[in-house]
Scaffold this active site. Structure first.
Site, PDB file in Angstrom:
ATOM      1  N   GLU A   1       0.823  -1.217   0.000  1.00 36.87           N
ATOM      2  CA  GLU A   1       0.000   0.000   0.000  1.00 36.87           C
ATOM      3  C   GLU A   1       0.857   1.268   0.000  1.00 36.87           C
ATOM      4  OE1 GLU A   1      -3.713   0.284  -0.052  1.00 36.87           O
ATOM      5  OE2 GLU A   1      -2.716   2.059  -0.774  1.00 36.87           O
TER       6      GLU A   1
ATOM      7  N   VAL B   1       2.804   3.413  -3.633  1.00 35.19           N
ATOM      8  CA  VAL B   1       2.314   4.492  -4.492  1.00 35.19           C
ATOM      9  C   VAL B   1       1.466   5.434  -3.654  1.00 35.19           C
ATOM     10  CG1 VAL B   1       0.986   5.099  -6.553  1.00 35.19           C
ATOM     11  CG2 VAL B   1       2.194   2.906  -6.456  1.00 35.19           C
TER      12      VAL B   1
ATOM     13  N   ILE C   1      -1.824   7.477   0.823  1.00 35.34           N
ATOM     14  CA  ILE C   1      -3.130   7.391   0.140  1.00 35.34           C
ATOM     15  C   ILE C   1      -3.502   5.923  -0.086  1.00 35.34           C
ATOM     16  CG2 ILE C   1      -4.460   8.040  -1.909  1.00 35.34           C
ATOM     17  CD1 ILE C   1      -2.389  10.256  -2.422  1.00 35.34           C
TER      18      ILE C   1
ATOM     19  N   GLY D   1      13.955  19.597   2.827  1.00 33.98           N
ATOM     20  CA  GLY D   1      13.956  18.139   2.929  1.00 33.98           C
ATOM     21  C   GLY D   1      12.971  17.476   1.982  1.00 33.98           C
TER      22      GLY D   1
ATOM     23  N   LYS E   1       5.874   4.098 -10.126  1.00 37.40           N
ATOM     24  CA  LYS E   1       4.519   4.168  -9.568  1.00 37.40           C
ATOM     25  C   LYS E   1       3.450   3.980 -10.639  1.00 37.40           C
ATOM     26  CE  LYS E   1       6.178   6.868  -5.678  1.00 37.40           C
ATOM     27  NZ  LYS E   1       6.539   8.236  -5.224  1.00 37.40           N
TER      28      LYS E   1
END
Lengths: 429, 429
Positions: free
Chosen positions: A129, A132, A136, A187, A205
């Site tokens: 999970e 990508v 989300i 960063g 992705k």
């Protein structure tokens, strides 16, 4: 209460985020699932340099075999990144029947086939999970709730670094270079930012997303790729005048039985749900025969990605508890042909850096015509005669090969210094 | 290949959408799952009046017991809506060990406790992905991927009718009445629109979302509710000047161990992800300790909701195939206290319809002060002296009980005809 033991390999940002999220929510999760969950070993090579998280000494290790070879560990979290040695560790864990949870996009994109094969053979599960869109929850959604959907396209803003840079360029009118420096300071960008700004990260992705949406394994090497290093703030300004913004999109779209697959900066209509996604935020837009969906959230960060990995751990535990491992396996069942870029049809915004001399516009426009490209708009800003200036041409919808031909011949004009084309994304191909 | 038989009760928009989506994707789904799926009976009382979908005569029925009492039917799709007789049919199906799939928000909101109890006793499953946000896959996401998250708030635009009306009022500056008529003409509003415009529909949905997010069953009667019938285009204009839009939101937020729970039109900052959701589209925003997520998509429509129900059917089949029914059961495990509205703290935008006479502003402002409400801005538009005019007051953050006190005393002023307050939604409470 049954206890499920978890081993973690790799204790950087995401490894720490996962353990932290699991520890914070341990009681709640155990109550919900009726199963205990315990991190029994954390493997990392960098304990010496110090980690900003306190871990009981007895669960620290620097030897991956203490996780992989421990028969009591049922769930392995791989959070090292990269292929080597992550692929070996994950393969061994699967071969021993362990469930693997990894946010490693490169590993899934490049070695997915082998890993899911191994997972099926050993009746276990691989979860990714976090690979990508970071936090989300898109992977489970595609593999489960949308499995029965006839998906036509998936478009993602799946790289926070580039979205941050383009957002800064758009909102503050700073140059690419300045926005990149700013991103590094905050960063949001690596010291060597190639993987992000050249679009490599997004290719992993979109390969994963396309594989899930179109039910066939997509080779990451087949993804056409352009980065954002050539985008100017002027491009963004001109795009806005036309009603567009510029975003680095990862696009996979079904064209008949084949797919188009690319990562590139595009002009996106301001009315598109992805156009309002700014900064490091990520979003994925999925259009099926029956519904348009947009999923928006944090694309990175240890805490957010860690929470996504805990979602995976919960799913893993449920499968272990119900003896249902393999319940949602690989969803690939067809071969997909990726169309060559030349066959893509789209509008283009072409920026030509040319000498501001009489007749220059005509010369360039003629070359478009000679290549079969018709124009919809031209913008020549006020400039100093005899000096270089950027002229913008908006074409009608045309095949990529014609655009490439036009670019070539315009590039050859003696008044032209540089040519750059950005595709317009209008949901058609 | 094992065949799983499905019975459908109720063949209106969503029932038809479900069967259509299932038939369109049947081959694909069967290939993916390795299990056959067949609709063997469709029950509806209205076959006589004609349905715009062709169904083989032998699977048509008008007798629900042909589904409920058929031991070969393993999955029952309930798509009638309402409580009576849907509750009876669903209860009976569960008692016979069948899996039930329903998009019936009223049923889940009001009878969820009984249904999940029955489902647990009979080791079966109840799915309701279509109950909130139509085609948006939010239910599975909350029950599974976000189960381990420490969720702080969930905010939804979960009613397309009211979002369409407010969008039209905002984008076209039409009145509520005209926008409502337009919505009726387009089929976005019922002839008697009370259920939508007064917010009842949204109360069911936020009760369901809050139950899932905060792991305790929420009584739908406890949801504070206001509709959108009093909103003026002037309100939306003034909101915009302040950097807000007006949306009917369904809000559930954790305050310590308790929750705040309400459906009401609010001023929402234009920077909020929900502010760009227009027309009949729905969206749900979830904020947890580690991530902010927004899920956007079609909130209604037979095809979209039907696809969501097919997602449920796929999940149901997987549980049947793996003998894992009950794998994701009820996730309620604590008692939640819903805070009374009076304790809510928020900024308010108060519209006062008053006679434009000298000193009117002072009189009203004094009453705010007397009630302990301090003001952040006032807008008195140019008007005709002696006539009624709307004056807007923006307050600082203050408890609801003070606002109510202020409204009461302002209402009592002889120069005042009407007072209406809209809360400002700023993510705090």
């Amino acid at each position: 209460m049954r206890q499920i033991k978890v081993g973690v390999i790799g204790f950087g940002t995401v490894g720490m985020g996962t353990v932290k999220a699991l520890w914070n929510q341990k009681e709640e999760i155990e109550k919900e699932l009726g199963v205990g969950v315990k991190v029994v070993k954390i493997v990392d090579k960098e304990w010496m340099i110090g980690r900003p998280m306190v871990v009981p000494p007895d669960i620290k290790s620097s030897d991956p075999s203490e996780v992989i070879d421990d028969p009591e560990i049922e769930i392995v979290v791989e959070a090292m990144g990269g292929i080597d040695p992550a692929f070996d560790y994950v393969s061994q864990a699967l071969a021993r029947g362990k469930t693997v949870i990894t946010p490693n996009k490169e590993l899934i994109a490049k070695k997915g086939r082998e890993l899911f094969q191994l997972s099926a053979e050993n009746e276990t599960d691989v979860y990714f999970e976090g690979a990508v869109g970071g936090g989300i929850p898109i992977i489970h959604t595609l593999k489960e709730q949308l499995l029965g959907d006839d998906i036509l396209e998936v478009i993602g803003i799946v790289n926070g670094t580039t979205n941050y840079i383009l957002s800064e360029m758009s909102l503050r009118k700073t140059s690419f270079e300045k926005a990149l420096e700013d991103a590094k300071r905050k960063g949001f960008a690596e010291p060597i930012p190639t993987n992000d700004v050249e679009g490599y990260d997004s290719t992993y992705k979109i390969a994963i997303l396309a594989t899930l949406c179109f039910h066939g394994r997509v080779d990451v090497e087949k993804v056409y790729r352009e980065g954002i290093t050539r985008i100017l703030t002027d491009d963004i300004e001109y795009a806005r005048e036309l009603g567009y913004t510029i975003k680095l999109l990862a696009i996979a779209r079904r064209i008949g039985e084949d797919i188009e697959l690319r990562v590139q900066p595009v002009l996106l209509p301001l009315s598109h749900p992805l156009s309002t996604v700014f900064g490091v935020e990520n979003a994925i837009y999925v259009r099926s025969r029956t519904r348009d969906l947009t999923f928006r959230g944090p694309g990175a960060g240890g805490d957010a990605t860690g929470s996504a990995m805990v979602g995976d751990i919960i799913d893993a535990i449920r499968n272990i508890k119900y003896e249902a491992r393999g319940r949602v396996g690989c969803t690939c069942m067809r071969d997909l042909t990726v169309l060559p870029m030349e066959s893509l049809i789209s509008q283009n915004c072409v920026r030509v850096l040319a000498l501001d001399v009489p007749g220059v516009l005509g010369k360039i426009a003629s070359e478009f015509g000679n290549s079969g490209v018709s124009l919809s708009a031209v913008k020549q800003p006020v400039s100093t005669p005899g000096k270089l200036t950027n002229i913008y041409f908006l074409t009608h919808r045309i095949q990529e090969r014609n655009i490439q031909k036009a670019i070539q011949s315009i590039q050859n004009l003696d008044v032209v210094k540089d040519v750059y084309a950005i595709r317009v994304e209008d949901g058609e191909s």
